[in-house]
Scaffold this motif. Structure first.
Motif, short mmCIF file in Angstrom:
data_model
loop_
_atom_site.label_atom_id
_atom_site.label_comp_id
_atom_site.label_asym_id
_atom_site.label_seq_id
_atom_site.Cartn_x
_atom_site.Cartn_y
_atom_site.Cartn_z
N LEU A 162 4.46 10.21 -6.93
CA LEU A 162 5.58 10.60 -7.78
C LEU A 162 5.17 10.73 -9.23
CD1 LEU A 162 8.52 8.54 -6.27
CD2 LEU A 162 8.11 10.98 -6.09
N GLU A 163 4.28 9.87 -9.66
CA GLU A 163 3.79 9.96 -11.04
C GLU A 163 3.11 11.29 -11.29
OE1 GLU A 163 0.36 7.98 -13.87
OE2 GLU A 163 0.88 7.01 -11.99
N CYS A 164 2.29 11.74 -10.35
CA CYS A 164 1.60 13.02 -10.51
C CYS A 164 2.56 14.19 -10.43
CB CYS A 164 0.52 13.16 -9.43
SG CYS A 164 -0.84 12.02 -9.64
N LEU A 165 3.63 14.05 -9.65
CA LEU A 165 4.58 15.14 -9.50
C LEU A 165 5.56 15.23 -10.66
CD1 LEU A 165 5.41 14.89 -5.70
CD2 LEU A 165 3.83 16.46 -6.81
N VAL A 166 5.89 14.10 -11.27
CA VAL A 166 6.91 14.08 -12.31
C VAL A 166 6.33 14.35 -13.70
CG1 VAL A 166 8.53 12.53 -13.47
CG2 VAL A 166 8.45 12.61 -10.99
N ARG A 167 5.08 14.06 -13.91
CA ARG A 167 4.47 14.19 -15.24
C ARG A 167 4.67 15.57 -15.86
NH1 ARG A 167 -1.12 12.70 -14.70
NH2 ARG A 167 -0.35 10.59 -14.71
N PRO A 168 4.46 16.69 -15.14
CA PRO A 168 4.68 17.99 -15.79
C PRO A 168 6.12 18.19 -16.24
CG PRO A 168 3.45 18.26 -13.77
CD PRO A 168 3.89 16.85 -13.81
N PHE A 169 7.07 17.68 -15.48
CA PHE A 169 8.47 17.84 -15.85
C PHE A 169 8.81 17.02 -17.10
CE2 PHE A 169 8.31 18.76 -11.31
CZ PHE A 169 8.81 20.05 -11.33
N LEU A 170 8.23 15.84 -17.20
CA LEU A 170 8.46 15.03 -18.41
C LEU A 170 7.88 15.71 -19.64
CD1 LEU A 170 7.78 11.43 -17.09
CD2 LEU A 170 9.97 12.47 -17.65
N ILE A 171 6.72 16.33 -19.48
CA ILE A 171 6.12 17.04 -20.60
C ILE A 171 7.03 18.18 -21.05
CG2 ILE A 171 4.20 18.55 -21.27
CD1 ILE A 171 2.43 16.74 -19.48
N VAL A 172 7.57 18.90 -20.09
CA VAL A 172 8.47 20.00 -20.43
C VAL A 172 9.71 19.48 -21.14
CG1 VAL A 172 10.01 21.74 -19.44
CG2 VAL A 172 7.65 21.55 -18.65
N ILE A 173 10.28 18.40 -20.64
CA ILE A 173 11.50 17.88 -21.24
C ILE A 173 11.25 17.38 -22.66
CG2 ILE A 173 13.17 15.99 -21.08
CD1 ILE A 173 13.02 16.35 -18.02
N VAL A 174 10.16 16.68 -22.86
CA VAL A 174 9.90 16.08 -24.18
C VAL A 174 9.41 17.11 -25.19
CG1 VAL A 174 8.39 14.45 -25.38
CG2 VAL A 174 9.47 13.80 -23.23
N PHE B 115 0.83 -1.21 0.00
CA PHE B 115 0.00 0.00 0.00
C PHE B 115 0.86 1.26 0.00
CE2 PHE B 115 -2.25 3.36 2.30
CZ PHE B 115 -3.34 3.51 1.47
N VAL B 116 1.89 1.28 0.83
CA VAL B 116 2.76 2.46 0.92
C VAL B 116 3.51 2.67 -0.40
CG1 VAL B 116 4.82 3.37 2.05
CG2 VAL B 116 2.99 2.41 3.42
N SER B 117 4.05 1.61 -0.96
CA SER B 117 4.79 1.77 -2.22
C SER B 117 3.87 2.18 -3.36
CB SER B 117 5.53 0.48 -2.57
OG SER B 117 4.62 -0.56 -2.86
N SER B 118 2.64 1.70 -3.37
CA SER B 118 1.68 2.11 -4.39
C SER B 118 1.33 3.59 -4.24
CB SER B 118 0.41 1.26 -4.26
OG SER B 118 -0.58 1.74 -5.12
N THR B 119 1.14 4.03 -3.01
CA THR B 119 0.82 5.44 -2.76
C THR B 119 1.98 6.34 -3.18
OG1 THR B 119 -0.60 4.79 -0.91
CG2 THR B 119 0.10 7.09 -1.00
N ILE B 120 3.19 5.94 -2.85
CA ILE B 120 4.37 6.73 -3.21
C ILE B 120 4.52 6.80 -4.73
CG2 ILE B 120 6.89 6.77 -3.14
CD1 ILE B 120 6.68 5.74 -0.26
#
Length: 103
Positions: free
Chosen positions: A56-68, A47-52
């Motif tokens: 992280l997926e929600c936090l990293v997605r905007p940065f990936l969009i910017v990079i790509v 449960f903890v690893s799934s939540t983390i």
């Protein structure tokens, strides 16, 4: 309706799976208490690893969009310094938004 069906299917799969894991632990020499604690600790870890990972997926997605999407435009642009400054401002606003959501 699909969510309820999926949840029911997960329970139908996981309950026999957990019973089998419990019986394997008992046959391996665990006491009943140790086996139950081990199963509980495994479930909490999942449960903890799934939540983390979701966070992280929600936090990293905007940065990936910017990079790509945006970085290639900066590299091929004639006024790269101006665009780079704009991207730095954009990243700063993303960090501010990220910490505002977490905090």
């Amino acid at each position: 309706m699909i969510g309820a069906t999926t949840t029911l299917a997960c329970f139908a799969h996981e309950i026999p799976h957990e019973i089998a894991d419990y019986s394997i632990l008992i046959r391996s020499g665990f006491t009943k208490r140790q086996a139950m604690q081990s199963q509980f600790l495994t479930a909490v870890g999942a449960f903890v690893s799934s939540t983390i990972s979701r966070t992280l997926e929600c936090l990293v997605r905007p940065f990936l969009i910017v990079i790509v999407v945006r970085v290639p435009r900066i590299i091929s642009s004639t006024n790269a310094q101006f665009l780079l400054f704009g991207e730095l401002i954009f990243f700063a606003s993303l960090f501010g938004h990220m910490f505002q959501q977490v905090g």
